[in-house]
Write a protein that holds these residues in place. Sequence first.
Motif, short mmCIF file in Angstrom:
data_model
loop_
_atom_site.label_atom_id
_atom_site.label_comp_id
_atom_site.label_asym_id
_atom_site.label_seq_id
_atom_site.Cartn_x
_atom_site.Cartn_y
_atom_site.Cartn_z
N UNK A 37 23.86 105.64 -5.47
CA UNK A 37 23.61 105.06 -6.78
C UNK A 37 22.14 104.90 -7.14
N UNK A 38 21.25 105.13 -6.18
CA UNK A 38 19.81 104.98 -6.43
C UNK A 38 19.29 106.14 -7.27
N UNK A 39 18.42 105.82 -8.22
CA UNK A 39 17.84 106.81 -9.12
C UNK A 39 16.61 107.43 -8.46
N UNK A 40 16.60 108.76 -8.38
CA UNK A 40 15.44 109.48 -7.85
C UNK A 40 14.39 109.63 -8.96
N UNK A 41 14.84 110.06 -10.13
CA UNK A 41 13.97 110.11 -11.31
C UNK A 41 14.83 109.95 -12.55
N UNK A 42 14.19 109.53 -13.63
CA UNK A 42 14.90 109.27 -14.88
C UNK A 42 14.38 110.17 -15.99
N UNK A 43 15.24 110.45 -16.94
CA UNK A 43 14.86 111.25 -18.10
C UNK A 43 13.65 110.62 -18.77
N UNK A 44 12.71 111.48 -19.14
CA UNK A 44 11.50 111.01 -19.82
C UNK A 44 10.31 110.79 -18.90
N UNK A 58 23.18 114.68 -4.65
CA UNK A 58 22.46 114.08 -5.77
C UNK A 58 23.00 114.70 -7.06
N UNK A 59 23.33 113.84 -8.00
CA UNK A 59 23.82 114.31 -9.30
C UNK A 59 22.69 114.32 -10.32
N UNK A 60 22.59 115.42 -11.02
CA UNK A 60 21.73 115.51 -12.18
C UNK A 60 22.66 115.18 -13.34
N UNK A 61 22.36 114.11 -14.06
CA UNK A 61 23.30 113.67 -15.08
C UNK A 61 22.60 113.29 -16.38
N UNK A 75 24.04 118.51 -6.66
CA UNK A 75 23.12 119.13 -5.70
C UNK A 75 23.49 118.72 -4.27
N UNK A 76 23.81 119.72 -3.48
CA UNK A 76 24.18 119.53 -2.08
C UNK A 76 23.00 119.91 -1.19
N UNK A 77 23.09 119.70 0.12
CA UNK A 77 21.98 120.06 1.01
C UNK A 77 21.52 121.50 0.82
N UNK A 78 20.20 121.65 0.68
CA UNK A 78 19.60 122.96 0.46
C UNK A 78 19.34 123.28 -1.00
N UNK A 79 19.91 122.48 -1.90
CA UNK A 79 19.75 122.73 -3.34
C UNK A 79 18.49 122.06 -3.87
N UNK A 80 17.82 122.76 -4.78
CA UNK A 80 16.69 122.18 -5.50
C UNK A 80 17.27 121.44 -6.69
N UNK A 81 16.83 120.22 -6.89
CA UNK A 81 17.35 119.38 -7.97
C UNK A 81 16.57 119.66 -9.25
N UNK A 82 17.28 119.89 -10.34
CA UNK A 82 16.67 120.09 -11.66
C UNK A 82 15.61 121.18 -11.60
N UNK A 95 18.36 111.87 -12.13
CA UNK A 95 18.86 112.31 -10.82
C UNK A 95 19.25 111.06 -10.06
N UNK A 96 20.54 110.99 -9.67
CA UNK A 96 21.08 109.80 -9.03
C UNK A 96 21.82 110.22 -7.76
N UNK A 97 21.56 109.49 -6.67
CA UNK A 97 22.25 109.79 -5.41
C UNK A 97 23.73 109.46 -5.55
#
Length: 196
Positions: A37-44, A58-61, A75-82, A95-97
């Motif tokens: 549930x922790x946010x890695x980064x937020x829109x904006x 990690x979900x890009x949402x 995004x699963x292991x090995x995937x680049x997020x966004x 991006x949220x875990x």
Amino acid sequence: MHNPLLQRNATSHMIMIMQPSISLLFQDARDTRLASGQVLFAAGKSVTDIYMVRSGRVHLQRHTTHGAQMVLQNALPGAVIAEASAYSTRYHCDAVAAEESVVAGLPKARFLSALADEPALAESWSALLARSVQAARLRSEIRSLPRVADRLDAWLAEGNALPEKGRWQEMAAELGVTREALYRELSRRRTNNQSL
């Protein structure tokens, strides 16, 4: 005879062969642990780092104007997020875990410099971006189907498996339907003894 499934599997295999060169970029990257549930980064927010998942999901949402949450990338292991954020000044999604995760962060400037300096790496990155576009188009096609049953059938036909019950809400977000609509469809299928 052209078989789209074999073509897709061959493409996935090629991406997996090329992927190690991208993951080598993140070999010495800074790791960040995320709680579920922790946010890695937020829109904006400004894009300063490019992230790759080391473990977890990690979900890009994005949130729609109606308040619904849509998962744009799982995004699963090995995937680049966004991935597209490498060419943007600001993030366009959150991006949220989805569970406890570890991500590797590489400064954006260093990432882009490595692509500019190494043609083979840039080619691998291009192939990864192309696969990402294909996946986004497929998600869009699935979400354009009018019935929940059709969306679920198309999603399962792509080789996806029904997750455990506690993660059905995430699947609803991927399909672009409410969790209640998905639960009703799953219940209907169980009642009719349809395979999932």
